[in-house]
Design an enzyme around this catalytic site. Structure first.
Site, PDB file in Angstrom:
ATOM      1  N   LYS A  44       0.832  -1.202   0.000  1.00 39.43           N
ATOM      2  CA  LYS A  44       0.000   0.000   0.000  1.00 39.43           C
ATOM      3  C   LYS A  44       0.869   1.254   0.000  1.00 39.43           C
ATOM      4  CE  LYS A  44      -2.607  -2.302  -0.952  1.00 39.43           C
ATOM      5  NZ  LYS A  44      -3.547  -2.290  -2.076  1.00 39.43           N
ATOM      6  N   ASP A  47      -7.557   0.078  -5.909  1.00 39.58           N
ATOM      7  CA  ASP A  47      -6.241   0.663  -6.110  1.00 39.58           C
ATOM      8  C   ASP A  47      -6.242   1.695  -7.234  1.00 39.58           C
ATOM      9  OD1 ASP A  47      -3.165   0.095  -5.381  1.00 39.58           O
ATOM     10  OD2 ASP A  47      -3.341   0.486  -7.528  1.00 39.58           O
ATOM     11  N   GLU A  90      -5.799   5.790  -6.305  1.00 38.05           N
ATOM     12  CA  GLU A  90      -4.713   6.662  -6.743  1.00 38.05           C
ATOM     13  C   GLU A  90      -5.234   7.820  -7.596  1.00 38.05           C
ATOM     14  OE1 GLU A  90      -2.490   3.510  -8.323  1.00 38.05           O
ATOM     15  OE2 GLU A  90      -3.364   3.552 -10.329  1.00 38.05           O
TER      16      GLU A  90
END
Length: 579
Positions: free
Chosen positions: A235, A298, A302
């Site tokens: 992470k 994910d 981001e």
């Protein structure tokens, strides 16, 4: 954070059709999730937001069913944790567990690592060092295109042809029992068939991002059935993975948290190999997910608060403050320095509520104004972004963007451009040049309110989409304040974004302007019109069960704070500077 960033140009493969069509039933080791929430609550138009506000944010809606992600391991100790009333299972890391690595990696003689971008160097070096400490003779071999710049960089890191730890791509693939595919996502999409065709039967494919699954699903394919498929997903960006591992050599357990997934297990070894891989990387704790949930959270994360949204926030706020007459240096301090310094440090150690509780009564009023105005505009873009990821649109966008890096069809190449050349970031250079060591910047109430609103909106979208609290908190909170924001604090937005994967860098550039625009055009206009504060939103923020879950996760955070200096030598080579 997505994994690899090796250039697609280092691979030149043909595409034999060797894959199986995607099965109708879930893959071995996958978990079935409840259907997504109907979109009506989240996709309200601006005119309807007031009417749906209480429904979206009320505690009664928060009790979305979380997935059951239990797993069995015969090597490591599994622990049960309760996060906001939901039971989850984790494995704690630590160097004291390295003696268990021989059992976890039983039958593995070579770990191949393809890629030398963000994650490749960090994971290869961490694995090499951990296996040596465990006195294992497993070879960690890097597979790269000979003659490439990356080949020379791997040599400089101690991987050589003479020792059998550096070699050609396909030679590395065919000789590996565990193959870590850490090339860029777009390169994976263009070259997976050739790679799969050279893997040994019953070998294990290791991913640090679920992007490839999303791509395969979009073209109606799946992984070959004669290999196991696992994922360990740190992470944080690769430089953080390496930096905290090195910092933690004297402190047991220092590193970056990771999620893990077992998508396919052909011989029963997959779970223990995945957990061994995570522990060897230095993960303080490892939590379970699925490959599909990982890539959705994910890629979305981001583009959201981890990179794209925070970039959009500081750009919008800096422009607002300077237009209101604030001195440029002070405006930079009240935006970037505030978020990457005192706000991130406070959230990391004590949670989001402590940010609010640290304010004066007047400061709390400003926080509430910003939070109330920014929450739904933030959720609007975040919800759209999640849908683009889950539908495959964003994955396709990344693949196509990777192909535009090179000349084709008579059109020129369009590599990624700079993102730190505007006046704001030049001001930042000046501010940092005179910043006292350890200075965390001012706590500006309005800035804090906008940032926390974005973070809470992202948490809510992931929660409504059925992600586990471990995944939600790591992708929305821990990775932001402990892994990424320290890089922006050290040297600006490009130093944070461009140390990440190609997929992350592309997404941040694409979505940051959307967040900037929606805050400027909607949230700030609402404040300037002196619209009433949505007290239900504020009340729900105060009572949200995520705060208790964050408190539990904070006890599992890295045992040291990452140390990032402007002249850091553990970052991507092109971003290094001399002191």
């Amino acid at each position: 954070m997505a994994a690899a960033t090796s250039s697609a140009s280092s691979l030149a493969f043909s595409h034999p059709k060797t894959l199986n069509p995607a099965p109708k039933t879930p893959a071995v080791g996958s978990v079935s999730f409840p259907a997504a929430q109907p979109p009506c609550l989240l996709a309200a138009s601006a005119g309807r937001r007031g009417a749906v506000a209480a429904k979206v944010a009320s505690p009664s809606v928060i009790s979305t069913t979380m997935p059951s992600l239990d797993f069995e391991t015969s090597v490591f100790k599994k622990e049960k944790v309760s996060l906001a009333g939901h039971e989850e299972f984790i494995v704690r890391g630590g160097r004291d567990l390295f003696p268990l690595l021989p059992e976890a990696f039983k039958g593995i003689k070579q770990i191949g690592v393809l890629g030398w971008g963000s994650q490749g160097p960090a994971q290869a070096q961490n694995l090499r060092d951990s296996l040596a400490e465990a006195k294992l003779d497993i070879v960690v071999k890097i597979g790269l295109r000979k003659g490439s710049k990356s080949f020379q960089e791997a040599r400089a890191a101690g991987f050589t042809e003479e020792t059998g730890t550096l070699g050609d791509i396909l030679e590395t693939v065919s000789g590996s029992d565990l193959l870590l595919l850490l090339i860029s996502d777009s390169a994976q999409a263009d070259n997976y068939e050739k790679i799969f065709s050279h893997m040994k039967p019953n070998s294990i494919l290791g991913l640090s991002h679920g992007f490839l699954l999303g791509h395969l699903q979009s073209v109606g394919l799946d992984f070959p059935k004669n290999i196991s498929v696992i994922a360990v997903c740190p992470k944080g960006m690769g430089p953080s993975v390496r930096r905290l591992y090195v910092q933690g050599k004297e402190i047991n357990g220092a590193g970056i948290n990771s999620s893990f997934a077992v998508h396919q297990d052909v011989d029963g070894r997959a779970t223990d190999v995945a957990l061994g891989w995570s522990i060897a990387l230095g993960s303080p704790f490892t939590f379970a997910t699925t490959l599909e949930q990982e890539y959705r959270s994910d890629i979305f994360g981001e583009r959201g608060i981890l990179l794209g949204a925070v970039h959009g926030i500081v750009e919008a706020l800096f422009r607002r403050y300077t237009e209101q007459g604030m001195d440029e240096d002070l405006a930079y301090k009240n935006t970037v320095e505030c978020i990457t310094g005192i706000v991130s440090k406070t959230i990391s150690k004590k949670g989001m509520l402590e940010v609010y509780n640290s304010l004066t009564e007047e400061g709390k009023k400003q926080f509430n104004e910003a939070y109330s105005a920014a929450y739904y505009p933030s959720m609007d873009i975040l919800y759209e972004c999640y849908e683009d990821v889950s539908s495959g649109s964003e994955i396709r966008s990344v693949v196509l963007a990777g192909r535009r890096f090179y000349e084709k069809e008579g059109l020129p190449a369009f590599p990624m451009g700079n993102i730190d050349q505007t006046r704001m970031w030049k001001v930042g250079e000046r501010v940092r040049s005179t910043r006292p060591q350890g200075d965390l910047g001012p706590l500006h109430p309005f800035t804090a309110g906008v940032f926390v609103a974005m973070m809470m909106a992202q948490i809510e979208v992931l929660r409504k989409k059925g992600h586990s609290y471990s995944e939600i908190i790591n992708e929305s909170v821990i990775e932001s304040v402990d892994s990424l924001n320290p890089f922006m604090h050290a040297r600006g937005v490009a130093f944070m974004v461009d140390n990440c994967s190609t997929t992350a860098r592309l997404g941040s550039r694409k979505w940051a302007p959307r967040f900037d625009y929606v805050l400027t055009q909607q949230a700030f206009v609402t404040v300037d019109k002196k619209a009433p504060i949505n007290q239900d939103l504020i009340s729900n923020f105060m009572s949200d069960p995520v705060h208790g879950a964050i408190e539990v996760c904070a006890q599992l955070r890295p045992t040291v704070d990452i140390s990032v200096t402007a002249d850091a030598d553990f970052v991507r080579p092109e971003l290094r500077q001399s002191s």
